[in-house]
Scaffold this active site. Structure first.
Site, PDB file in Angstrom:
ATOM      1  CE1 TYR A  65      -3.520   2.797   0.517  1.00  0.00           C
ATOM      2  CE2 TYR A  65      -2.633   3.146   2.942  1.00  0.00           C
ATOM      3  CZ  TYR A  65      -3.353   3.445   2.059  1.00  0.00           C
ATOM      4  OH  TYR A  65      -4.075   4.578   1.846  1.00  0.00           O
TER       5      TYR A  65
ATOM      6  CE  LYS B 244      -1.019   5.930  -0.090  1.00  0.00           C
ATOM      7  NZ  LYS B 244      -1.907   6.596   1.074  1.00  0.00           N
TER       8      LYS B 244
ATOM      9  CE1 TYR C 162       4.185   6.221 -17.958  1.00  0.00           C
ATOM     10  CE2 TYR C 162       3.598   7.168 -19.783  1.00  0.00           C
ATOM     11  CZ  TYR C 162       3.786   6.139 -19.160  1.00  0.00           C
ATOM     12  OH  TYR C 162       3.561   4.689 -19.560  1.00  0.00           O
TER      13      TYR C 162
ATOM     14  CD  GLN D  91      10.967   8.534 -19.565  1.00  0.00           C
ATOM     15  OE1 GLN D  91      10.557   8.044 -20.370  1.00  0.00           O
ATOM     16  NE2 GLN D  91      11.837   8.270 -18.764  1.00  0.00           N
TER      17      GLN D  91
ATOM     18  CB  THR E  41     -10.945  11.116   2.785  1.00  0.00           C
ATOM     19  OG1 THR E  41      -9.862  11.963   2.586  1.00  0.00           O
ATOM     20  CG2 THR E  41     -12.327  11.994   2.371  1.00  0.00           C
TER      21      THR E  41
ATOM     22  CG  HIS F  80     -18.494  -1.570   1.593  1.00  0.00           C
ATOM     23  ND1 HIS F  80     -18.595  -2.469   2.617  1.00  0.00           N
ATOM     24  CD2 HIS F  80     -19.234  -1.982   0.509  1.00  0.00           C
ATOM     25  CE1 HIS F  80     -19.158  -3.336   2.336  1.00  0.00           C
ATOM     26  NE2 HIS F  80     -19.667  -3.183   0.954  1.00  0.00           N
TER      27      HIS F  80
ATOM     28  NE  ARG G 202     -11.344   3.467   4.152  1.00  0.00           N
ATOM     29  CZ  ARG G 202     -11.639   4.456   3.191  1.00  0.00           C
ATOM     30  NH1 ARG G 202     -10.969   5.501   3.093  1.00  0.00           N
ATOM     31  NH2 ARG G 202     -12.773   4.587   2.399  1.00  0.00           N
TER      32      ARG G 202
HETATM   33  N1  UDP Z   1      -8.344   1.398  13.805  1.00  0.00           N
HETATM   34  C1  UDP Z   1      -8.946   0.923  15.023  1.00  0.00           C
HETATM   35  N2  UDP Z   1     -10.220   0.416  15.041  1.00  0.00           N
HETATM   36  C2  UDP Z   1     -10.866  -0.343  13.813  1.00  0.00           C
HETATM   37  C3  UDP Z   1     -10.251   0.392  12.624  1.00  0.00           C
HETATM   38  C4  UDP Z   1      -9.110   1.084  12.466  1.00  0.00           C
HETATM   39  O1  UDP Z   1      -8.696   1.484  16.204  1.00  0.00           O
HETATM   40  O2  UDP Z   1     -11.811  -0.815  13.875  1.00  0.00           O
HETATM   41  C5  UDP Z   1      -7.260   2.414  13.896  1.00  0.00           C
HETATM   42  C6  UDP Z   1      -6.102   2.067  13.041  1.00  0.00           C
HETATM   43  O3  UDP Z   1      -5.326   0.783  13.732  1.00  0.00           O
HETATM   44  C7  UDP Z   1      -5.294   3.286  12.885  1.00  0.00           C
HETATM   45  C8  UDP Z   1      -6.533   4.287  12.603  1.00  0.00           C
HETATM   46  O4  UDP Z   1      -7.435   3.643  13.624  1.00  0.00           O
HETATM   47  O5  UDP Z   1      -4.407   3.546  13.798  1.00  0.00           O
HETATM   48  C9  UDP Z   1      -6.770   4.411  11.303  1.00  0.00           C
HETATM   49  O6  UDP Z   1      -7.118   3.315  10.642  1.00  0.00           O
HETATM   50  P1  UDP Z   1      -7.679   3.392   9.079  1.00  0.00           P
HETATM   51  O7  UDP Z   1      -7.328   1.885   8.490  1.00  0.00           O
HETATM   52  O8  UDP Z   1      -9.025   3.858   9.021  1.00  0.00           O
HETATM   53  O9  UDP Z   1      -6.586   4.327   8.097  1.00  0.00           O
HETATM   54  P2  UDP Z   1      -5.082   4.248   8.090  1.00  0.00           P
HETATM   55  O10 UDP Z   1      -4.612   3.340   9.280  1.00  0.00           O
HETATM   56  O11 UDP Z   1      -4.861   4.150   6.675  1.00  0.00           O
HETATM   57  O12 UDP Z   1      -4.442   5.741   8.479  1.00  0.00           O
END
Ligand code: UDP
Length: 196
Positions: A28, A32, A42, A45, A58, A64, A69
């Site tokens: 991941y 990026k 791109y 060149q 965000t 979903h 997240r």
């Molecule tokens: N997180 C959490 N409980 C959940 C999902 C995520 O405590 O059910 C935490 C995760 O470990 C991270 C933060 O929330 O520290 C943000 O996670 P997310 O996957 O939304 O975004 P990213 O880690 O990519 O910033």
């Protein structure tokens, strides 16, 4: 500070990042980084017009419910009365940008002058600890859910916050939706759509 955390805070565009190239999250992170490299190749060149946005966390309606997240997880758990799963101690921080602000930033970036390639940070600099986010969601939903602590995933950054001076200066953009307002709108969306 563990070796994988950002070494500057807040993160500016000229910060080159500090990520594990071989960890479970690396495809991941490095994906990026590699995409930015290819875009700039791109541009150099072939003269392809490019715009590189660095999008920070965000959230908003139409996420979903099982996307995993944190905002969607906490809201769905709270509305269902299920335990709120905080990973680690919840002291790690994130800065959450409401979706309409993000779209506005992206549209302004696309409309910017041709020689503005970015990278440009788009995100809301208002930072919050994940445990505090869990408490806010419980209070805004009026849920009886309890908070449970689960193991922190590998390479989970301790802190993330965008420096958006470039976006405010060049794109005349800054987020307008406060976290509480955005959470209320997102909670209402999930209330309407979640099938018990
Ligand atoms: N997180 C959490 N409980 C959940 C999902 C995520 O405590 O059910 C935490 C995760 O470990 C991270 C933060 O929330 O520290 C943000 O996670 P997310 O996957 O939304 O975004 P990213 O880690 O990519 O910033």
């Amino acid at each position: 500070m563990p070796p994988l955390d950002p070494q500057v805070r807040p993160q500016r565009e000229d910060y080159w990042g500090h990520v594990n190239p071989i960890g479970s999250r690396s495809c991941y992170d490095e994906g990026k980084r590699c995409a930015e490299t290819l875009f700039f190749d791109y541009w150099r060149q072939h003269g392809l017009p490019i715009k590189v946005a660095r999008i920070f966390n965000t959230y908003g309606p139409r996420m979903h419910p099982n996307d995993g997240r944190v905002v969607s997880n906490f809201i769905v758990q709270a509305l269902k009365g299920e335990p709120i799963t905080v990973y680690g101690s919840g002291a790690q921080t994130r800065s959450f940008c409401y979706v309409s602000d993000m779209i506005d930033g992206l549209v302004k970036l696309m409309a910017s002058r041709d020689d503005f390639t970015g990278p440009v940070n788009l995100g809301n600099p208002e930072e919050i600890a994940i445990l505090e986010l869990a408490k806010r969601v419980i209070s805004l939903t009026g849920s009886k859910s309890e908070i449970v602590f689960e193991p922190l995933p590998d390479d989970d950054p301790v802190q993330r916050q965008p420096d958006i001076k470039l976006a405010t200066g060049t794109l005349s953009w800054k987020p307008a939706v406060q976290l509480e307002e955005g959470l209320r709108t997102t909670i209402e969306y999930f209330r309407r759509t979640i099938v018990e």
